[in-house]
Design a protein around this motif. Structure first.
Motif, PDB file in Angstrom:
ATOM      1  N   ASP A  10       0.847  -1.197   0.000  1.00  0.00           N
ATOM      2  CA  ASP A  10       0.000   0.000   0.000  1.00  0.00           C
ATOM      3  C   ASP A  10       0.874   1.236   0.000  1.00  0.00           C
ATOM      4  OD1 ASP A  10      -2.681   1.253   0.257  1.00  0.00           O
ATOM      5  OD2 ASP A  10      -1.868   2.002   2.146  1.00  0.00           O
ATOM      6  N   ASN A  17      -3.964   6.009  -0.082  1.00  0.00           N
ATOM      7  CA  ASN A  17      -5.249   5.301  -0.120  1.00  0.00           C
ATOM      8  C   ASN A  17      -5.563   4.720  -1.488  1.00  0.00           C
ATOM      9  OD1 ASN A  17      -5.925   5.760   2.574  1.00  0.00           O
ATOM     10  ND2 ASN A  17      -6.678   7.812   2.109  1.00  0.00           N
ATOM     11  N   TYR A  39     -13.679  -8.076   4.403  1.00  0.00           N
ATOM     12  CA  TYR A  39     -12.492  -7.930   5.246  1.00  0.00           C
ATOM     13  C   TYR A  39     -11.740  -6.671   4.861  1.00  0.00           C
ATOM     14  CZ  TYR A  39      -7.709  -8.803   6.940  1.00  0.00           C
ATOM     15  OH  TYR A  39      -6.483  -8.693   7.541  1.00  0.00           O
ATOM     16  N   SER A  40     -11.502  -5.818   5.847  1.00  0.00           N
ATOM     17  CA  SER A  40     -10.718  -4.613   5.645  1.00  0.00           C
ATOM     18  C   SER A  40     -10.028  -4.276   6.961  1.00  0.00           C
ATOM     19  CB  SER A  40     -11.605  -3.450   5.198  1.00  0.00           C
ATOM     20  OG  SER A  40     -10.848  -2.260   5.083  1.00  0.00           O
ATOM     21  N   ARG A  85      -7.211  -1.347   8.439  1.00  0.00           N
ATOM     22  CA  ARG A  85      -6.411  -0.153   8.146  1.00  0.00           C
ATOM     23  C   ARG A  85      -5.859   0.438   9.438  1.00  0.00           C
ATOM     24  NH1 ARG A  85      -7.765   1.407   2.842  1.00  0.00           N
ATOM     25  NH2 ARG A  85      -6.558   3.307   3.096  1.00  0.00           N
ATOM     26  N   SER A 112      -3.354   0.592   4.497  1.00  0.00           N
ATOM     27  CA  SER A 112      -4.110  -0.655   4.439  1.00  0.00           C
ATOM     28  C   SER A 112      -3.196  -1.827   4.776  1.00  0.00           C
ATOM     29  CB  SER A 112      -4.719  -0.839   3.047  1.00  0.00           C
ATOM     30  OG  SER A 112      -5.432  -2.060   2.992  1.00  0.00           O
ATOM     31  N   SER A 153      -4.378  -4.874   4.698  1.00  0.00           N
ATOM     32  CA  SER A 153      -4.955  -6.016   3.978  1.00  0.00           C
ATOM     33  C   SER A 153      -5.000  -5.673   2.499  1.00  0.00           C
ATOM     34  CB  SER A 153      -6.367  -6.332   4.476  1.00  0.00           C
ATOM     35  OG  SER A 153      -7.240  -5.229   4.271  1.00  0.00           O
ATOM     36  N   PHE A 179      -6.790  -5.019  -0.548  1.00  0.00           N
ATOM     37  CA  PHE A 179      -8.189  -4.642  -0.781  1.00  0.00           C
ATOM     38  C   PHE A 179      -8.820  -5.447  -1.920  1.00  0.00           C
ATOM     39  CE2 PHE A 179     -11.517  -1.927  -2.608  1.00  0.00           C
ATOM     40  CZ  PHE A 179     -12.265  -1.663  -1.483  1.00  0.00           C
ATOM     41  N   PRO A 217      -7.839 -10.027  -1.156  1.00  0.00           N
ATOM     42  CA  PRO A 217      -7.608 -10.318   0.261  1.00  0.00           C
ATOM     43  C   PRO A 217      -7.173 -11.762   0.490  1.00  0.00           C
ATOM     44  CG  PRO A 217      -9.955 -10.205  -0.213  1.00  0.00           C
ATOM     45  CD  PRO A 217      -9.250  -9.765  -1.450  1.00  0.00           C
ATOM     46  N   GLU A 243     -12.840  -4.265   9.744  1.00  0.00           N
ATOM     47  CA  GLU A 243     -14.095  -4.867   9.296  1.00  0.00           C
ATOM     48  C   GLU A 243     -13.846  -6.352   9.050  1.00  0.00           C
ATOM     49  OE1 GLU A 243     -16.847  -2.518   6.587  1.00  0.00           O
ATOM     50  OE2 GLU A 243     -14.902  -1.579   6.160  1.00  0.00           O
ATOM     51  N   TYR A 288     -17.445  -4.502  13.230  1.00  0.00           N
ATOM     52  CA  TYR A 288     -16.824  -3.261  12.799  1.00  0.00           C
ATOM     53  C   TYR A 288     -16.276  -2.557  14.032  1.00  0.00           C
ATOM     54  CZ  TYR A 288     -15.978   1.480  11.258  1.00  0.00           C
ATOM     55  OH  TYR A 288     -15.372   2.691  11.009  1.00  0.00           O
TER      56      TYR A 288
END
Length: 465
Positions: free
Chosen positions: A198, A201, A278-279, A281, A294, A296, A298, A301, A322, A336
């Motif tokens: 990453d 963003n 799944y997220s 950050r 991030s 993960s 995006f 995943p 998430e 969350y």
């Protein structure tokens, strides 16, 4: 006749007076009172002679007290465009009586007043999406049962995570070269599954090359100056987090930092689904979300190499997580959190906290062991033309959806068949510190949001019928 009787009574009383007078044990007062009382009693008897008794009367039936009429002032807007540029707004009493049915323009306030004796009402809005392909439906119906919409302003149907700014500004084509990329970093033979990258963003790599014969790895990306680069080899638990100052960097895989790992406690068995929802950050500076990183992948995943979560040891002001998971009953669980520290217990809803009573199209009922721990319930139904979502309080989860939708007598759904509508799934949401009423005030009223705590943690459970 009455006068003759009265005269006889009077003479008889005088006779008694003369008769008892010689006895001195009676005082003069007693001598007067005795005949007078006797005279009165006989007189009453004479007067009531030949009188007809009054008929018995039945008390009037009790009537329910009339409930006071109150006024609900509405000033609501649907803020998103629809196929027709309009939406239908219906307000009804819990018993089904329609108080308002209006076709209104989107992005334009509906301002009106409604009078009702009901303390709470059912609030419905309907959208026309135009001609859409399956599995989407043309009409969307949103029903909020037992609510007070007087403080609602903008209609949004769900909570949303943080909104991060997209990558912007000039970029420079750049490359990261790893001359000793470990062969055991790619257990499935797919190199793109072996790392997370990453830079700013939603700014991921543009290309890569990997030569397994000499373990050389090249990753190409468009670098945003001043933003951190995060590169982790997930299976080996290694990472590098730094701010590059040049277009070409070399990383030594044998001198990377070790990722932190968290494994959640499990009060009941569940499996995290990293492919859906799944997220993860990290936010170094909450006043500038463009600095977020991030942890993960995006678009692709993959599960962490170790534990349930992997992340750099570098401290962050906040973490946004998430996750979705599945329990042994095949229920879909969700979490969350916008948190300062990584939790070890997600407090996911337990399937044993509620039970199904009925799940027919016109009789859906669930029973919660502890309704106060649940914020809201959501029932989803549909057919080929209509998708309906009904929100209800956890202490009032007996629904008759088909009757409810039919009684609306919607203008927009006129001629649309509802008889074949079927239940799809049942969901509930747990938000610490928020009641059913507070939840929708938070969603639909910006003023309420500014004066109440930010909803930074919630969990949910969804069961498919």
């Amino acid at each position: 006749m009455f006068l003759e009787e009265l005269k006889t009574v009077y003479n008889f009383s005088l006779y008694l007076t003369v008769l008892v007078y010689p006895y001195q044990r009676f005082t003069m007062k007693k001598q007067i009172v005795l005949p007078f009382c006797l005279f009165t009693a006989i007189l009453f008897s004479a007067c009531s002679k030949d009188q007809t008794a009054a008929p018995a009367t039945t008390p009037p039936p009790k009537t329910d007290s009339v409930l006071p009429v109150r006024t609900i002032n509405l000033n609501v807007t649907y803020p998103t465009q629809t196929a027709t540029g309009t939406f239908e707004l219906i307000v009804s009493e819990p018993g089904g009586k329609v108080l308002l049915d209006s076709i209104a323009a989107v992005n334009t306030p509906v301002i009106t007043s409604i009078e009702t004796s009901a303390s709470l009402v059912d609030f419905t809005y309907i959208l026309d999406q135009g001609n859409v392909s399956s599995p989407y439906t043309r009409y969307l119906v949103y029903v909020y049962k037992g609510v007070n919409p007087s403080n609602w302003t903008k209609l949004n149907s769900a909570l949303y995570p943080l909104s991060y700014p997209l990558s912007s500004g000039p970029t420079t084509p750049s490359r990261i070269f790893i001359p000793n990329y470990p062969s055991n970093a790619v257990p499935d033979g797919i190199v793109s599954n072996s790392f997370v990258f990453d830079n700013c963003n939603f700014n991921f790599y543009t290309n890569l090359s990997y030569n397994s014969s000499d373990n050389t790895f090249n990753l190409y990306y468009d670098r945003h100056a001043g933003h951190s680069v995060y590169f982790s080899i997930t299976h080996l638990g290694l990472y590098k987090l730094y701010t590059p100052t040049k277009d070409f960097d070399t990383l030594d895989a044998f001198h990377m930092d070790t990722l932190s790992t968290t494994t959640f406690t499990r009060k009941f068995p569940f499996t995290i689904n990293y492919q859906i929802g799944y997220s993860f950050r990290g936010i170094p500076d909450t006043t500038d979300l463009s600095t977020s990183i991030s942890f993960s992948n995006f678009f692709q995943p993959v599960a962490p190499g170790q534990g349930d979560l992997q992340y750099p040891k570098t401290p962050m002001q906040k973490y946004e997580i998430e996750l979705s998971a599945t329990n042994n009953n095949n229920d879909h669980l969700s979490y969350y959190g916008l948190v300062s520290t990584i939790p070890t217990d997600l407090n996911l809803p337990d399937a044993s906290s509620f039970s199904e009573v009925s799940k027919e199209a016109d009789n859906i009922s669930f029973l919660f062991k502890n309704p106060s721990s649940t914020t809201s319930c959501q029932t989803n139904l549909g057919n080929s033309m209509v998708g309906a979502t009904i929100w209800s309080s956890p202490d009032s989860t007996n629904l008759h959806p088909l009757t409810l939708l039919t009684n609306l007598k919607s203008k927009m759904l006129n001629g649309v068949t509802l008889d074949d509508i079927t239940p799809k799934n049942f969901e509930f949401l747990n938000i610490p510190g928020y009641s059913y009423a507070d939840y929708f005030s938070y969603l639909f009223n910006q003023g309420f949001q500014s004066s109440h705590p930010y909803i930074n943690t919630y969990t949910g459970l969804s069961r498919t019928f």
